[in-house]
Design a protein around this motif. Structure first.
Motif, PDB file in Angstrom:
ATOM      1  N   LEU A   1       0.881  -0.996  -0.067  1.00 14.73           N
ATOM      2  CA  LEU A   1      -0.214   0.022   0.023  1.00 14.73           C
ATOM      3  C   LEU A   1       0.821   1.254   0.070  1.00 14.73           C
ATOM      4  O   LEU A   1       0.473   2.264  -0.441  1.00 14.73           O
TER       5      LEU A   1
ATOM      6  N   LEU B   1       3.426   1.710  -1.889  1.00 11.13           N
ATOM      7  CA  LEU B   1       3.821   2.025  -3.199  1.00 11.13           C
ATOM      8  C   LEU B   1       2.335   2.762  -3.935  1.00 11.13           C
ATOM      9  O   LEU B   1       2.566   3.703  -4.658  1.00 11.13           O
ATOM     10  N   VAL B   2       1.352   2.193  -3.487  1.00  6.97           N
ATOM     11  CA  VAL B   2       0.102   2.827  -4.035  1.00  6.97           C
ATOM     12  C   VAL B   2      -0.155   4.295  -3.309  1.00  6.97           C
ATOM     13  O   VAL B   2      -0.236   5.264  -4.365  1.00  6.97           O
TER      14      VAL B   2
ATOM     15  N   SER C   1      -8.518   1.840  -5.740  1.00  7.79           N
ATOM     16  CA  SER C   1      -8.465   1.225  -4.374  1.00  7.79           C
ATOM     17  C   SER C   1     -10.024   1.667  -3.710  1.00  7.79           C
ATOM     18  O   SER C   1     -10.517   0.650  -2.913  1.00  7.79           O
TER      19      SER C   1
ATOM     20  N   ILE D   1      -4.515  -3.103  -7.278  1.00  5.56           N
ATOM     21  CA  ILE D   1      -4.229  -2.043  -7.615  1.00  5.56           C
ATOM     22  C   ILE D   1      -3.323  -1.626  -8.578  1.00  5.56           C
ATOM     23  O   ILE D   1      -3.327  -0.729  -9.345  1.00  5.56           O
ATOM     24  N   PHE D   2      -2.181  -2.279  -8.098  1.00  6.34           N
ATOM     25  CA  PHE D   2      -0.876  -1.862  -8.664  1.00  6.34           C
ATOM     26  C   PHE D   2      -0.963  -2.205 -10.337  1.00  6.34           C
ATOM     27  O   PHE D   2      -0.706  -1.267 -11.316  1.00  6.34           O
TER      28      PHE D   2
END
Lengths: 281, 114
Positions: free
Chosen positions: A66, A68-69, A227, B95-96
């Motif tokens: 997360l 990274l996000v 997300s 998500i990535f």
């Protein structure tokens, strides 16, 4: 049975109760609880001081995808703030003091497109309601008999969706009396990552070609869409998301200055109506 | 230093429009946390509205793009979102992976158009 065990069981109960109540988020929680967390055992001397616990929290920033996000999102927010005409200091202040991506984007896009302060404030107020149940559910996990309310102020401030999700993954492996320090470390680590991402995004937007600038600005809607989609579990959440996307262009035709508020309340209320209709049927 | 801060008025606006409306909920959670039923109907509605507002924000950036994003044609922005979403679903909601796919589409498309 030792006191430590009791605390642990209490934490597990709190976590599972919470999952039962807060279904929209539990999908994310479950996915992440699969991954092992590299923390010292509960009885390790590593947990003897709060400062060490703080450092373990800060280090844990590196062990979650997360981060990274979040990095990508705040890179985008930095670029967005630059292209909307805000200063770098303003952007960093918004990250440190608001610490909620959606609210920051609402402030930047509404103020940047000429809405009044009151209109922005209303939109932010409504969008931030989701923080209330998050704070309510996170705080019992780190309360002890000696905990005063003021000890929890910084934890409440740091609570946002990423920290909220990570609490359920990390905290069962942290001794209860060190949890506040651990969360301070984790939260401050995440804020630092985001401040760095803001600065990089801001600088990139100022200096990059239009091609890469557009790419960075696109990070924000993509990261938020996915997300949010991942947090949807009940039908009401899915309907709210899809209708919210579709109704915005319609509401924008009104050009009311509170277009986001109009489409958001309309779509959210319809989604709630469907939820009620299904509950009755 | 003055260009770092910009004007102080904007900073004051940030606190009134952004910081206070946001923090109020965290502090309410801290003060009144104990007595609220999390499954209550009011919270279900509030969560739905909050999700839809967030969706509106996402739509606004894509439909009325700021700055450099405005140089990308409409169809390419929408295409990037659709492609990203397809990959997101196919990758079991990563998500990535979704973000990377959307970025590849918008960067390759924009590069190709020139």
């Amino acid at each position: 049975m030792t006191a430590g065990h009791c605390h642990d069981i209490a934490a597990l109960c709190a976590a599972s109760l919470d999952r039962a109540f807060r279904q929209p988020y539990s999908a994310t929680v479950q996915t992440h609880s699969d991954t092992p967390v590299a923390l010292p055992p509960l009885d390790s001397p590593q947990w003897q001081t709060s400062f060490r616990a703080f450092l373990w929290g800060a280090r844990s920033v590196g062990s979650t995808v997360l981060t990274l996000v979040l990095f990508a999102t705040y890179l985008g927010i930095g670029a967005l703030a630059h292209d909307s005409g805000f200063s770098l200091g303003w952007t960093l202040a918004s990250t440190a003091f608001v610490w909620a991506g959606p609210a920051q984007i609402i402030v930047i896009t509404t103020l940047g497109s000429g809405a009044t302060i009151v209109q922005s404030a209303i939109a932010v107020t409504v969008s931030a309601v989701r923080l209330f149940p998050m704070v309510v559910s996170v705080l019992p996990m780190m309360r002890t008999d000696e905990t005063k309310r003021r000890h929890l102020i910084l934890v409440a401030h740091l609570t946002a969706v990423t920290l909220w999700v990570e609490c359920f993954r990390f905290l069962p492996q942290v001794p209860r009396n060190r949890r506040i320090a651990f969360i301070h470390g984790l939260g401050c680590g995440l804020v630092c990552v985001c401040l760095i991402a803001n600065t990089i995004g801001y600088a990139l937007a100022a200096n990059l070609s239009q091609l890469l600038g557009a790419g960075i600005l696109m990070l924000t809607p993509l990261a938020f869409l996915f997300s949010t989609a991942r947090n949807c579990r009940e039908l009401a959440d899915v309907i709210a998301l899809v209708l919210g996307l579709l109704l915005f262009p319609v509401a924008a035709l009104l050009n009311s200055g509170v277009d986001i508020l109009v489409s958001g309340i309309a779509a959210g209320t319809i989604a709630y109506g469907v939820h009620r209709a299904r509950a009755v049927a | 230093m003055s260009s770092f801060i910009g004007d102080w008025h904007a900073l004051a606006v940030l606190f009134v429009a952004g910081v206070i409306p946001n923090q109020i909920w965290r502090m309410l959670g801290l003060w009144f946390g104990g007595g609220i039923d999390e499954g209550s109907e009011l919270l279900v509605w509030v969560r739905a509205v909050a999700t839809a507002i967030l969706a509106g924000v996402i739509a606004q950036i894509v439909v009325q793009p700021p700055g450099a994003l405005a140089s990308v044609p409409d169809w390419l922005r929408y295409g990037a979102v659709v492609a990203g979403f397809a990959v997101f679903m196919l990758s079991r909601k990563s998500i990535f992976a979704g973000v990377i796919a959307g970025e590849i589409v918008i960067l390759a498309g924009k590069y190709w158009i020139g």
